[in-house]
Structures are given as C-alpha cells and as structure tokens.
Design a protein around this motif. Structure first.
Motif, mmCIF file in Angstrom:
data_model
loop_
_atom_site.group_PDB
_atom_site.id
_atom_site.type_symbol
_atom_site.label_atom_id
_atom_site.label_comp_id
_atom_site.label_asym_id
_atom_site.label_seq_id
_atom_site.Cartn_x
_atom_site.Cartn_y
_atom_site.Cartn_z
ATOM 1 N N MET A 1 0.849 -1.175 0.000
ATOM 2 C CA MET A 1 0.000 0.000 0.000
ATOM 3 C C MET A 1 0.894 1.237 0.000
ATOM 4 N N PRO A 2 0.460 2.346 -0.587
ATOM 5 C CA PRO A 2 1.281 3.557 -0.610
ATOM 6 C C PRO A 2 1.609 4.037 0.799
ATOM 7 N N ALA A 3 2.835 4.520 0.974
ATOM 8 C CA ALA A 3 3.258 5.025 2.277
ATOM 9 C C ALA A 3 2.553 6.342 2.583
ATOM 10 N N ILE A 4 2.248 6.553 3.860
ATOM 11 C CA ILE A 4 1.683 7.828 4.312
ATOM 12 C C ILE A 4 2.871 8.727 4.624
ATOM 13 N N ASP A 5 3.250 9.573 3.666
ATOM 14 C CA ASP A 5 4.473 10.356 3.798
ATOM 15 C C ASP A 5 4.223 11.855 3.810
ATOM 16 N N SER A 6 3.014 12.282 4.129
ATOM 17 C CA SER A 6 2.719 13.706 4.258
ATOM 18 C C SER A 6 1.492 13.880 5.144
ATOM 19 N N ILE A 7 1.321 15.094 5.657
ATOM 20 C CA ILE A 7 0.166 15.380 6.495
ATOM 21 C C ILE A 7 -1.122 15.246 5.690
ATOM 22 N N GLU A 8 -1.084 15.663 4.420
ATOM 23 C CA GLU A 8 -2.272 15.561 3.576
ATOM 24 C C GLU A 8 -2.695 14.109 3.390
ATOM 25 N N LYS A 9 -1.736 13.212 3.196
ATOM 26 C CA LYS A 9 -2.074 11.796 3.044
ATOM 27 C C LYS A 9 -2.579 11.213 4.361
ATOM 28 N N LEU A 10 -2.012 11.673 5.472
ATOM 29 C CA LEU A 10 -2.488 11.206 6.771
ATOM 30 C C LEU A 10 -3.940 11.607 6.979
ATOM 31 N N GLU A 11 -4.275 12.846 6.626
ATOM 32 C CA GLU A 11 -5.662 13.296 6.744
ATOM 33 C C GLU A 11 -6.576 12.487 5.827
ATOM 34 N N LYS A 12 -6.129 12.249 4.607
ATOM 35 C CA LYS A 12 -6.943 11.507 3.635
ATOM 36 C C LYS A 12 -7.246 10.105 4.136
ATOM 37 N N THR B 1 -6.042 24.887 16.394
ATOM 38 C CA THR B 1 -5.585 25.394 15.108
ATOM 39 C C THR B 1 -6.750 25.706 14.177
ATOM 40 N N LYS B 2 -6.520 26.627 13.248
ATOM 41 C CA LYS B 2 -7.532 26.982 12.260
ATOM 42 C C LYS B 2 -7.327 26.235 10.940
ATOM 43 N N ASP B 3 -6.256 25.456 10.875
ATOM 44 C CA ASP B 3 -5.976 24.685 9.671
ATOM 45 C C ASP B 3 -6.979 23.539 9.566
ATOM 46 N N PRO B 4 -7.769 23.455 8.484
ATOM 47 C CA PRO B 4 -8.782 22.394 8.382
ATOM 48 C C PRO B 4 -8.177 20.993 8.350
ATOM 49 N N ILE B 5 -6.968 20.856 7.780
ATOM 50 C CA ILE B 5 -6.323 19.544 7.750
ATOM 51 C C ILE B 5 -5.997 19.080 9.164
ATOM 52 N N MET B 6 -5.444 19.993 9.974
ATOM 53 C CA MET B 6 -5.110 19.649 11.356
ATOM 54 C C MET B 6 -6.364 19.335 12.165
ATOM 55 N N LYS B 7 -7.438 20.052 11.908
ATOM 56 C CA LYS B 7 -8.687 19.793 12.623
ATOM 57 C C LYS B 7 -9.225 18.404 12.299
ATOM 58 N N ASN B 8 -9.129 18.012 11.037
ATOM 59 C CA ASN B 8 -9.579 16.671 10.658
ATOM 60 C C ASN B 8 -8.726 15.600 11.323
ATOM 61 N N ILE B 9 -7.414 15.836 11.402
ATOM 62 C CA ILE B 9 -6.530 14.884 12.079
ATOM 63 C C ILE B 9 -6.884 14.798 13.555
ATOM 64 N N HIS B 10 -7.218 15.950 14.157
ATOM 65 C CA HIS B 10 -7.584 15.957 15.578
ATOM 66 C C HIS B 10 -8.818 15.098 15.840
ATOM 67 N N ARG B 11 -9.763 15.096 14.907
ATOM 68 C CA ARG B 11 -10.981 14.301 15.092
ATOM 69 C C ARG B 11 -10.697 12.803 15.078
ATOM 70 N N CYS B 12 -9.558 12.422 14.514
ATOM 71 C CA CYS B 12 -9.208 11.000 14.431
ATOM 72 C C CYS B 12 -8.309 10.541 15.576
ATOM 73 N N LEU B 13 -7.926 11.450 16.470
ATOM 74 C CA LEU B 13 -6.968 11.101 17.524
ATOM 75 C C LEU B 13 -7.578 10.157 18.548
ATOM 76 N N LYS C 1 -10.900 8.396 5.493
ATOM 77 C CA LYS C 1 -11.380 7.124 4.947
ATOM 78 C C LYS C 1 -11.451 6.031 6.012
ATOM 79 N N LYS C 2 -10.987 6.353 7.228
ATOM 80 C CA LYS C 2 -10.957 5.402 8.344
ATOM 81 C C LYS C 2 -10.049 4.212 8.042
ATOM 82 N N ASN C 3 -8.965 4.490 7.307
ATOM 83 C CA ASN C 3 -7.972 3.462 6.997
ATOM 84 C C ASN C 3 -6.829 3.433 8.000
#
Length: 386
Positions: free
Chosen positions: A234-245, A269-281, A249-251
């Motif tokens: 499977m492709p490596a998660i090598d960026s914050i954007e891929k981690l959020e994606k 933070t006001k960054d939407p990417i960081m907020k999405n990551i926070h919801r998965c913590l 997807k709940k992968n």
C-alpha cells in the motif's frame, strides 16, 4: 564570573519517562540516562546542590477551568517541585498560565510514524481495477456508451434517408464502433471492411478514440505487470495531507499520548487539515512504551514494559504481519522520540517520513526547555548564564 554555590540546597526534581530526553527503569526509581538528565547533572556539579527525584509517571497535568494545573505542572506551580526533567515543550497555554521555563535547549519537530507500508494480497480481484482511479473507469464506460449511441443515431439517419450503401453493407452490422473500441482496448487486431466508405466525422471520432485507448492501454498493462511482478504494498503515508486523507477514509488509527499538548494544539488550530486529524486522535497511556503497544502487539496486553521485550515481540509480529494485511496505525510524537524508537526496534520496524527532512510531515515546531517553579526564580538567572 564568580561561581554561585548551592552546597546546602536540595532541589526537588520531577521526572517523567520520555526518551531520549530521560530514561527511567521499569520500577521508576532509577534514572538510566538521557541528554536532559545530563544537563541537570552538569548544573548539579557546577553549583554543588543536591537533588531529590519524584516520578510523576507520565502525568504532565491538565489545565483546569479555574486556572490551576494538575499533575507535574500543578506540583511546580505550588512549589512542591523546583524543576522537571521530562522533555517538556514550551506552549502558549503553559506560558500564559504561570509555567516558567529556563532557556530552551532543544528545537523539536512534531511529526508522526506509521507501520511500514502494508503488504497486500496480489490475488485480490480488485488488482485489475487499481491501475485506474474510479473516475477514469467511469469516463471509459461513458465513452463506450456514447460511441454506441452515435453509431445508432448514424444508422437511423441513413435508414431514414434510404441510403443504398447501408443496405449493401447490412451484413456488416456486427462491425459497430463500440465493438471496434472494445477490441482496441483489449489490444486485439481489427479489420474494418467499409472504413473507406465512412463519413469524415466518424473517422475523426474513431481516430481520436484510438489514440486515447492506446495511451490508456499502455498505462494499464505496464502498471498491472509491475504490480504482479513486484512485492505489492500500500502507498506510504508520507505527508500530512495523506495522513488526513487516510484518516477520513478510516484506513488509519492515530494515537497521541494522553495529556500531550499536541491534542489541544491541534484542536485550537484553524488549519482544516489539522482539525480533521484531531478528530481521528485516540489518546492512550504510554508511560513505559516507546511506541503505542497497539502497534507492537496483535493482541494488546498491559505487559509491555521492557524495551528488549518490545523489540523481540515487535520482530515476531512483523514477520506474521508481512504475510497478510493488517490495520494501519499512526503515532504523533516528537521526531526525537520516534527516531529513538526506530533505533531500539530496528530498521524497518516503523516508518518515519520526517527522516527525509520534509516539512510536509511537520505538525508543529516547538522548543524544549526545563520548567521551573515560582520558588526557583532567584536561581534562574545563574542557571541560564551557565
């Protein structure tokens, strides 16, 4: 400079297991090492003071609604401790709420680590769909339908106008454009007997479609052969954007230490990417482990204290997991902590994209310093000069 002597002074030092800044043995009574503890020992030898250590067992503390702290920071603000050796990070919340620090001695990059890119079963039926994204497959399906509809409309037009040519070639009715397209897509030869008698517009459509199919065919075949011949991962998660994606997807399940400032930092933070990551913590208690036990064990138990035991168990699990698919995990922590875990567990045990010095993987840049109590204020200037 005249040396400031503290011969008769004993400082109470709070400690938290946080390698490589400080390492503590299993029973929590003996300090094994760490470069932050070496800083303390240098200061102790220079100023000749004595030390008393209190293990706060990974309880850094939380800020309550009344403005007071619990845990280690609570002990510092109430002068029950003088200093803390714990790899503590300077943050806005701590500065604004009565936590003082000595000058920073380390700049830290907070990033994430995952399990190595996952092996996948090459005999899965979806291997034939992976070369193209779903929107490409959808476009191909729509084009085939459109070509078939164009052919039907053209045939109806000729029949309506009683064109003799179509009657003469009626026995070629199975030679339709969509049949030609499918044969070309499957890389099969095709001979069209009445090509010379086709309209210019139809020739243009089929020539354009042929070039498109040629490109798609070469891409599909090369990707599929490469996927079959090489070990599929499977492709490596090598960026914050891929981690959020992958998170959306709940992968992937993302861990963070319970009580870590990272959870509140991502929340504010006001960054939407960081907020999405926070919801998965998922907050976990990880006082003794160098990485979350869920990433080490197939069946998690609380018996994971020894580093050697972690290393041996991790190697066994990785051998079992290499033969099948498994759930992907990510762990957010400092680059120093994750690099230390990689050195202990061995190469290939975890994947840290930040080792490539790519700041696309950096969640936060911080400074590490030694927190102090209000009663330590008279000594701060002398300590910082050293």
């Amino acid at each position: 400079m005249q040396r400031f002597s503290l011969t008769n002074k004993t400082f109470t030092i709070g400690i938290n297991q946080y390698p490589p800044f400080i390492r503590i043995d299993v029973d929590g009574s003996t300090i094994l090492g760490g470069f932050e503890i070496k800083i303390l020992y240098l200061l102790r030898d220079y100023f000749n003071f004595s030390t008393k250590f209190i293990n706060t067992h990974d309880n850094y503390g939380k800020l309550l609604t009344n403005g007071t702290w619990t845990g280690m920071f609570g002990n510092l603000t109430t002068n029950q401790m003088d200093l803390s050796i714990s790899g503590a990070v300077i943050s806005d919340d701590r500065i604004r709420n009565n936590i003082s620090f000595l000058h920073p001695h380390w700049q830290e990059q907070y990033t994430f680590a995952t399990l190595p890119p996952r092996m996948v079963r090459s005999h899965n039926i979806d291997i034939f769909l992976r070369p193209f994204e779903m929107n490409v497959w959808l476009a191909l399906f729509i084009m085939l339908i459109l070509l078939n509809l164009i052919n039907i409309f053209v045939s109806l037009y000729f029949r309506k106008n009683n064109i003799q040519q179509i009657k003469q070639d009626h026995h070629h009715k199975h030679h339709l454009p969509w049949s030609f397209s499918i044969r070309l897509l499957l890389n099969q030869s095709y001979h069209w007997s009445y090509w010379n008698r086709m309209a210019i517009s139809m020739k243009f459509i089929l020539i354009t479609w042929s070039f498109a199919i040629l490109i798609l065919n070469q891409h599909y075949v090369s990707f599929l052969f490469a996927f079959i011949s090489l070990s599929p991962t499977m492709p490596a998660i090598d960026s914050i954007e891929k981690l959020e994606k992958e998170c959306l997807k709940k992968n992937v399940e993302i861990f963070v230490d319970s009580g870590s400032f990272m959870s509140s930092a991502l929340k504010r933070t006001k960054d939407p990417i960081m907020k999405n990551i926070h919801r998965c913590l998922t907050a976990i208690s990880n006082e003794r482990g160098i990485i979350p036990p869920q990433m080490l064990y197939d069946d998690y138990t609380s018996n994971y204290n020894e580093l050697n035991q972690q290393k041996q168990e991790h190697q066994k699990v990785m051998k079992r997991r290499s033969k099948k698919r498994w759930k992907q995990y990510a762990y957010i922590n400092s680059k120093s902590r994750l690099t230390y875990a990689l050195l202990i567990l061995g190469p290939g045990s975890i994947y840290i994209p930040a080792l490539n010095d790519d700041f696309r993987t950096t969640l936060l840049l911080t400074h590490v310093a030694i927190p102090t109590s209000p009663s330590f204020r008279p000594y701060r200037h002398s300590f910082e000069r050293v």
